[in-house]
Design a protein around this motif. Structure first.
Motif, PDB file in Angstrom:
ATOM      1  N   VAL A 115      -2.131  10.890  -6.841  1.00 43.09           N
ATOM      2  CA  VAL A 115      -2.561   9.582  -6.352  1.00 43.09           C
ATOM      3  C   VAL A 115      -2.652   9.597  -4.822  1.00 43.09           C
ATOM      4  CG1 VAL A 115      -2.073   7.100  -6.311  1.00 43.09           C
ATOM      5  CG2 VAL A 115      -1.433   8.448  -8.323  1.00 43.09           C
ATOM      6  N   VAL A 116      -3.795   9.162  -4.321  1.00 43.88           N
ATOM      7  CA  VAL A 116      -4.001   9.053  -2.871  1.00 43.88           C
ATOM      8  C   VAL A 116      -4.068   7.574  -2.524  1.00 43.88           C
ATOM      9  CG1 VAL A 116      -5.608   9.533  -0.967  1.00 43.88           C
ATOM     10  CG2 VAL A 116      -5.273  11.235  -2.776  1.00 43.88           C
ATOM     11  N   VAL A 117      -3.414   7.192  -1.424  1.00 42.96           N
ATOM     12  CA  VAL A 117      -3.455   5.800  -0.974  1.00 42.96           C
ATOM     13  C   VAL A 117      -4.108   5.750   0.406  1.00 42.96           C
ATOM     14  CG1 VAL A 117      -2.093   3.750  -0.388  1.00 42.96           C
ATOM     15  CG2 VAL A 117      -1.324   5.266  -2.231  1.00 42.96           C
ATOM     16  N   ILE A 118      -5.169   4.977   0.526  1.00 40.52           N
ATOM     17  CA  ILE A 118      -5.845   4.799   1.823  1.00 40.52           C
ATOM     18  C   ILE A 118      -5.894   3.306   2.112  1.00 40.52           C
ATOM     19  CG2 ILE A 118      -7.929   5.234   3.197  1.00 40.52           C
ATOM     20  CD1 ILE A 118      -8.623   7.485   1.226  1.00 40.52           C
ATOM     21  N   ASP A 119      -5.225   2.899   3.192  1.00 43.49           N
ATOM     22  CA  ASP A 119      -5.095   1.464   3.425  1.00 43.49           C
ATOM     23  C   ASP A 119      -4.892   1.172   4.905  1.00 43.49           C
ATOM     24  OD1 ASP A 119      -4.867  -1.230   2.894  1.00 43.49           O
ATOM     25  OD2 ASP A 119      -2.792  -1.130   2.206  1.00 43.49           O
ATOM     26  N   HIS A 120      -5.213  -0.047   5.300  1.00 47.65           N
ATOM     27  CA  HIS A 120      -5.011  -0.444   6.694  1.00 47.65           C
ATOM     28  C   HIS A 120      -4.024  -1.598   6.823  1.00 47.65           C
ATOM     29  CE1 HIS A 120      -7.685  -4.161   6.815  1.00 47.65           C
ATOM     30  NE2 HIS A 120      -7.853  -3.704   5.593  1.00 47.65           N
ATOM     31  N   HIS A 121      -3.394  -1.981   5.721  1.00 52.12           N
ATOM     32  CA  HIS A 121      -2.415  -3.061   5.799  1.00 52.12           C
ATOM     33  C   HIS A 121      -1.048  -2.523   6.212  1.00 52.12           C
ATOM     34  CE1 HIS A 121      -5.502  -4.756   3.028  1.00 52.12           C
ATOM     35  NE2 HIS A 121      -5.330  -5.773   3.846  1.00 52.12           N
ATOM     36  N   ARG A 122      -0.285  -3.394   6.835  1.00 54.16           N
ATOM     37  CA  ARG A 122       1.060  -2.967   7.224  1.00 54.16           C
ATOM     38  C   ARG A 122       1.891  -2.684   5.985  1.00 54.16           C
ATOM     39  NH1 ARG A 122       3.156  -5.870  12.156  1.00 54.16           N
ATOM     40  NH2 ARG A 122       4.551  -6.884  10.708  1.00 54.16           N
ATOM     41  N   ARG A 123       2.677  -1.637   6.073  1.00 54.13           N
ATOM     42  CA  ARG A 123       3.411  -1.175   4.901  1.00 54.13           C
ATOM     43  C   ARG A 123       4.400  -2.231   4.422  1.00 54.13           C
ATOM     44  NH1 ARG A 123       4.884   4.729   3.439  1.00 54.13           N
ATOM     45  NH2 ARG A 123       6.138   4.345   1.596  1.00 54.13           N
ATOM     46  N   ALA A 124       4.306  -2.563   3.159  1.00 51.82           N
ATOM     47  CA  ALA A 124       5.235  -3.521   2.564  1.00 51.82           C
ATOM     48  C   ALA A 124       6.299  -2.747   1.798  1.00 51.82           C
ATOM     49  CB  ALA A 124       4.476  -4.438   1.618  1.00 51.82           C
ATOM     50  N   GLU A 125       7.326  -3.458   1.369  1.00 57.02           N
ATOM     51  CA  GLU A 125       8.392  -2.793   0.621  1.00 57.02           C
ATOM     52  C   GLU A 125       7.856  -2.197  -0.678  1.00 57.02           C
ATOM     53  OE1 GLU A 125      12.464  -4.864  -0.013  1.00 57.02           O
ATOM     54  OE2 GLU A 125      11.945  -4.599   2.109  1.00 57.02           O
ATOM     55  N   GLU A 126       7.012  -2.996  -1.336  1.00 55.30           N
ATOM     56  CA  GLU A 126       6.432  -2.531  -2.596  1.00 55.30           C
ATOM     57  C   GLU A 126       5.373  -1.468  -2.293  1.00 55.30           C
ATOM     58  OE1 GLU A 126       4.335  -5.584  -4.798  1.00 55.30           O
ATOM     59  OE2 GLU A 126       3.673  -4.082  -6.234  1.00 55.30           O
ATOM     60  N   PHE A 127       5.579  -0.284  -2.841  1.00 52.54           N
ATOM     61  CA  PHE A 127       4.640   0.805  -2.527  1.00 52.54           C
ATOM     62  C   PHE A 127       4.462   1.676  -3.759  1.00 52.54           C
ATOM     63  CE2 PHE A 127       2.739   4.378  -0.394  1.00 52.54           C
ATOM     64  CZ  PHE A 127       2.144   3.836   0.730  1.00 52.54           C
ATOM     65  N   ILE A 128       3.264   2.176  -3.950  1.00 51.63           N
ATOM     66  CA  ILE A 128       2.971   3.083  -5.061  1.00 51.63           C
ATOM     67  C   ILE A 128       3.946   4.246  -5.021  1.00 51.63           C
ATOM     68  CG2 ILE A 128       1.263   4.787  -5.824  1.00 51.63           C
ATOM     69  CD1 ILE A 128      -0.860   2.599  -5.017  1.00 51.63           C
ATOM     70  N   SER A 129       4.583   4.564  -6.156  1.00 46.18           N
ATOM     71  CA  SER A 129       5.648   5.549  -6.120  1.00 46.18           C
ATOM     72  C   SER A 129       5.087   6.965  -6.132  1.00 46.18           C
ATOM     73  CB  SER A 129       6.624   5.325  -7.273  1.00 46.18           C
ATOM     74  OG  SER A 129       6.034   5.743  -8.472  1.00 46.18           O
ATOM     75  N   ASP A 130       5.667   7.785  -5.261  1.00 48.54           N
ATOM     76  CA  ASP A 130       5.381   9.211  -5.253  1.00 48.54           C
ATOM     77  C   ASP A 130       3.902   9.584  -5.065  1.00 48.54           C
ATOM     78  OD1 ASP A 130       6.915  11.348  -5.141  1.00 48.54           O
ATOM     79  OD2 ASP A 130       7.420  11.453  -7.281  1.00 48.54           O
ATOM     80  N   PRO A 131       3.236   9.017  -4.090  1.00 53.49           N
ATOM     81  CA  PRO A 131       1.824   9.386  -3.893  1.00 53.49           C
ATOM     82  C   PRO A 131       1.691  10.816  -3.358  1.00 53.49           C
ATOM     83  CG  PRO A 131       2.539   7.872  -2.179  1.00 53.49           C
ATOM     84  CD  PRO A 131       3.715   8.070  -3.077  1.00 53.49           C
ATOM     85  N   THR A 132       0.576  11.455  -3.663  1.00 53.64           N
ATOM     86  CA  THR A 132       0.320  12.818  -3.200  1.00 53.64           C
ATOM     87  C   THR A 132      -0.080  12.818  -1.730  1.00 53.64           C
ATOM     88  OG1 THR A 132      -0.621  13.129  -5.393  1.00 53.64           O
ATOM     89  CG2 THR A 132      -0.919  14.929  -3.829  1.00 53.64           C
ATOM     90  N   LEU A 133      -0.873  11.826  -1.361  1.00 55.04           N
ATOM     91  CA  LEU A 133      -1.355  11.737   0.017  1.00 55.04           C
ATOM     92  C   LEU A 133      -1.450  10.267   0.393  1.00 55.04           C
ATOM     93  CD1 LEU A 133      -2.714  13.268   2.492  1.00 55.04           C
ATOM     94  CD2 LEU A 133      -4.893  12.816   1.369  1.00 55.04           C
TER      95      LEU A 133
END
Ligand SMILES: [Mn+2]
Length: 333
Positions: A115-133
């Motif tokens: 799983v790759v996550v590409i985002d411009h929002h400020r990091r919140a507590e809730e986050f996709i677990s164990d992303p590859t990139l």
């Protein structure tokens, strides 16, 4: 570096599935199309996951234009189809959000380890677990800007059509309110690249056209605004008048463009019976803190909440108390 890593991940996968957040906006759709092009440039099949029942009026015109392009549209699939296609060799790319609860199809996240996550929002507590990139850049204007940068470093074979380039540019234009907010030099670089690939600013304008009733509803809310404390506008709908979350957010956005207003709150009844509040700030007042005290959340400049079992009047009174507390309560923000 990220572009290189991304290329490797795409090449090592069987297919690429791309999803934005629920009720995707032009940034989510534009960025998804950009990732689709990266998959295709690396000879991989890519699909964008889109729920046809979750298309907001804000992107409807863009989607209609995409539907006319058979080749591009053939890469869009429903969440159900995506669940059939996904395997552990699938690369799943999440754009314009990093919260599992907000993605188009949360179940997809458990079906592959890539799983790759590409985002411009400020990091919140809730986050996709164990992303590859993870490619998170809160200083970027938009996810479309980040994805455009990735595109520039992909194989030469990559060809963007006018519509694809326009979709990415729309994401940048919408998220920056036409280059007035969160705009850096890299934003213009990305826009310039897209323009050179044929992005059509008149078509962007067409995508952003809105229905007259949306405009009228928003105006009704703006009309009701008054100033509570210096620079703080509060507007509340009437009892019995329901407004969608997009309209109240837009009304709050619009209030913020008025002379002298540095912070805006719009309160209304929602279809689900709750009271919605949308809050915006130019940055000096932290609306995230204020909305969190009403069980909501968001960012420094953009936050919201929904309240159960209350009325517009009570919600407004509570909001005003919390605003007073924010200024006088002693805990400096
Ligand atoms: Mn965005």
């Amino acid at each position: 570096m990220i572009s290189h890593a991304m290329k490797e991940l795409v090449q090592n996968s069987e297919r690429v599935l791309i999803m934005g957040h629920k009720s995707p906006d032009m940034d989510a759709v534009g960025a998804s199309i950009g990732i689709l092009k990266i998959a295709q440039a690396n000879q991989k099949e890519g699909n964008i996951v889109l729920d046809p029942d979750d298309i907001d009026t804000g992107v409807q015109r863009m989607i209609e234009e995409i539907e006319k392009d058979d080749e591009l549209w053939s890469n869009f699939i429903t969440p159900e189809d995506a669940m059939e296609l996904v395997t552990n060799d699938t690369l799943l790319v999440v754009v314009d959000t990093h919260k599992p609860s907000l993605v188009m199809e949360e179940k997809l996240l458990t079906k592959t380890e890539h799983v790759v996550v590409i985002d411009h929002h400020r990091r919140a507590e809730e986050f996709i677990s164990d992303p590859t990139l993870v490619y998170m850049e809160p200083y970027a204007s938009s996810t479309a800007e980040l994805v455009t940068e990735l595109l520039e470093y992909q194989p030469k074979k990559l060809k963007l059509s006018m519509l694809e380039a326009t979709a990415l540019l729309s994401g940048i234009i919408v998220d920056t309110k036409a280059f007035t907010l969160r705009t850096g030099s890299r934003t213009f670089d990305a826009a310039s690249y897209l323009r050179s690939k044929g992005a059509d600013t008149v078509l962007v304008q067409k995508f952003m056209k809105e229905d007259i009733d949306v405009y009228v509803q928003r105006s009704r809310l703006i009309e009701k605004a008054d100033i509570y404390r210096e620079g703080i506008a509060i507007s509340a709908g009437e009892h019995g008048e329901e407004y969608g979350p997009v309209i109240i957010a837009q009304a709050a956005d619009t209030l913020l463009t008025m002379t002298g207003i540095v912070c805006s709150f719009v309160i209304s009844e929602r279809k689900d019976g709750r009271i919605g509040i949308s809050a915006r700030s130019l940055g000096d007042i932290n609306v995230q803190v204020i909305m969190e005290r009403m069980n909501g959340g968001g960012h420094l400049t953009n936050a919201a909440t929904q309240l159960e079992d209350t009325t517009i009047e009570d919600a407004r009174a509570l909001l005003q108390d919390i605003i007073d507390e924010y200024f006088e309560g002693g805990d400096e923000e």
